[in-house]
Design an enzyme around this catalytic site. Structure first.
Site, PDB file in Angstrom:
ATOM      1  CB  SER A 212      -1.457   0.195   1.010  1.00 18.05           C
ATOM      2  OG  SER A 212      -1.559   1.126   1.383  1.00 18.05           O
ATOM      3  CG  ASP A 380      -7.046  -2.906  -4.484  1.00 17.29           C
ATOM      4  OD1 ASP A 380      -7.399  -1.900  -4.250  1.00 17.29           O
ATOM      5  OD2 ASP A 380      -5.446  -3.022  -4.622  1.00 17.29           O
ATOM      6  CG  HIS A 415      -5.459  -1.816  -0.804  1.00 18.25           C
ATOM      7  ND1 HIS A 415      -4.978  -1.411  -2.114  1.00 18.25           N
ATOM      8  CD2 HIS A 415      -4.986  -1.102   0.164  1.00 18.25           C
ATOM      9  CE1 HIS A 415      -3.646  -0.408  -1.735  1.00 18.25           C
ATOM     10  NE2 HIS A 415      -3.998   0.322  -0.103  1.00 18.25           N
TER      11      HIS A 415
END
Ligand SMILES: *[C@@H]1O[C@H](CO)[C@@H](O)[C@H](O)[C@H]1NC(C)=O
Ligand SMILES: *[C@@H]1O[C@H](CO)[C@@H](O)[C@H](O)[C@H]1NC(C)=O
Ligand SMILES: *[C@@H]1O[C@H](CO)[C@@H](O)[C@H](O)[C@H]1NC(C)=O
Length: 438
Positions: A212, A380, A415
């Site tokens: 991320s 995502d 995610h």
């Protein structure tokens, strides 16, 4: 595994490192728990946004807006974003917001803390030093709890072959040519960590793993280093759901309507309450949808009065009432969108796809405090597929990079949970082992 398999690690100890790599047997992918015969390259983990802790020290220069926020003045370092349960327990939310807030300094073209507030990120170097106690179970897992256990199963050891590199989550990593006092220091520490890890393991190269925002940090770190350094020290760059410079629409919702990412239990209407603080972070404006990817035709934000395409983000920032954000957006965020250089090290990028992901936000009556209606597209759940594909394209256009670039899309992975749910994590682990092997 037979006797030969068990003896091999012992035998390998007596063989020079360079040879050892060649002799390491090929891993049997069907038995992920029996990979003790692989020579593991050191790995450094860079976590997602909520995972790095932040400590604060209040000096005499601090003039709190509420008297109780000054209670810790002169008392030394204490955890600010460390144990989020504490924030409410100590009636600290307004103080937390004030002390976390950043100020953009137009003369330095950089961000800093408010006067009298000094901050530092603890636990640098440890893969166990990430947020351990967020009340959201999911959130803790995103901070590599699950991944670390999987890495331990294949033989990684914290402080020996496995390290962590938390950073100041409020700042965004600079692209070459941009100043960032906070990230200059961080990049120096990270290069030293990697050099030390390599030196203590027979000068083996190091795998750099980012998830991320940590993926964006890892990528910018590599691009900030000299080419010879990269070639000497970086075995592989593994990006899992990295925040794209090409932007994503969910970051707009966090900015416009507020973000619940920094979850503080016991705070009502969390996103709206924390929004003033959130908007001061450089990380809050660093991934707005870019015109190159999100186009000039289709709006990303729709209101009754006017629409905003990716080209009209400055107007949006002003219209939601945060005029102070316009200049740093123009001077710091836009250059990040427009910058691309391939990292020129072996790179694997893993993304989830096939989940509903924000594509347009609709505030019909122009009330940005209200929950928007949303239009979904592919991605995502956070990052839009178009941005992932744009990144792939740029990496592939560079012939030399393309030869050492692998892009993996995991259908149905989301995610955060891409590094926590067993089936997706297996794929991620497979790539870590693959990076060790090649
Ligand atoms: C976090 O704070 C809560 C409330 O003050 C406390 O009960 C808990 O033990 C703390 N956890 C850690 C890991 O310090
Ligand atoms: C905004 O966009 C929507 C959807 O694309 C469209 O229906 C509407 O007419 C646009 N409004 C304005 C003011 O341009
Ligand atoms: C995410 O994708 C998977 C696989 O297509 C699906 O089962 C799941 O329901 C999706 N979740 C959401 C929230 O879209």
């Amino acid at each position: 595994m037979g006797i030969a398999g068990r003896l091999l690690p012992l035998l390998l100890l007596f063989i020079p490192a360079a040879l050892r790599e060649h002799l390491s047997p090929v891993i049997d992918d069907h038995r992920p728990d029996h990979q003790d015969d692989v020579v593991l390259h050191p790995i450094v983990l860079v976590p997602g946004l909520t995972c790095s802790e932040l400590e604060v020290r209040l000096t005499d220069a601090y003039h709190p807006s509420l008297p109780r926020c000054g209670a810790m003045k002169g008392e030394g370092w204490f955890g600010l974003w460390a144990n989020c349960s504490d924030i409410s327990t100590h009636h600290y939310p307004p103080c937390f917001m004030e002390q976390m807030s950043l100020v953009y300094d137009p003369i330095a073209d950089d961000y800093r803390n408010i006067a009298g507030v000094e901050t530092r990120v603890p636990n640098f170097g440890s893969s166990k030093g990430f947020q351990k106690n967020p009340p959201l179970i999911d959130c803790r897992d995103w901070c590599f709890e699950v991944l670390r256990k999987e890495l331990e199963k294949v033989g990684y050891v914290d402080g020996d072959t496995m390290f962590g590199a938390p950073y100041d989550l409020r700042h965004a990593p600079p692209v070459p040519g941009q100043k960032s006092a906070v990230f200059s220091t961080y990049f120096r520490r990270l290069s030293r960590l990697i050099e030390d890890a390599s030196r203590s393991k027979n000068n083996q190269k190091v795998i750099l793993f980012g998830h991320s925002l940590g993926g964006m940090v890892a990528l910018e770190f590599v691009r900030s280093t000299a080419m010879a350094w990269r070639e000497k020290y970086i075995k592989h760059l593994l990006l899992v759901a990295p925040l794209p410079a090409e932007g994503f629409v969910a970051s707009l919702q966090n900015f416009v309507s507020g973000s619940g990412l920094l979850y503080v239990p016991g705070v009502d209407t969390l996103a709206l309450t924390l929004r003033p603080m959130w908007r001061t972070f450089e990380s809050s404006i660093a991934n707005f949808p870019s015109p190159a990817v999100f186009g000039t035709g289709k709006p990303v934000v729709i209101t009754g009065d006017r629409n905003y395409t990716a080209c009209e983000m400055e107007e949006l920032i002003a219209d939601v009432g945060y005029v102070a954000g316009v200049e740093p957006f123009r001077r710091r965020a836009v250059p990040k969108m427009n910058y691309f250089e391939a990292p020129m090290v072996p790179t694997t990028c893993i993304n989830g796809v096939g989940n509903d992901t924000l594509e347009q936000l609709v505030y019909w009556d122009g009330d940005f405090d209200a929950e928007p209606e949303v239009v979904y597209g592919d991605g995502d759940q956070e990052i839009n597929l178009v941005s992932m594909l744009a990144f792939d394209d740029k990496m592939r256009q560079e012939t030399k990079q393309n030869r050492v670039y692998k892009s993996i899309k995991i259908h149905g992975a989301r995610h955060g949970t891409i590094i926590t749910e067993d089936w997706a994590l297996k794929r991620v682990m497979q790539e870590i082992l693959e990076a060790n092997r090649i």
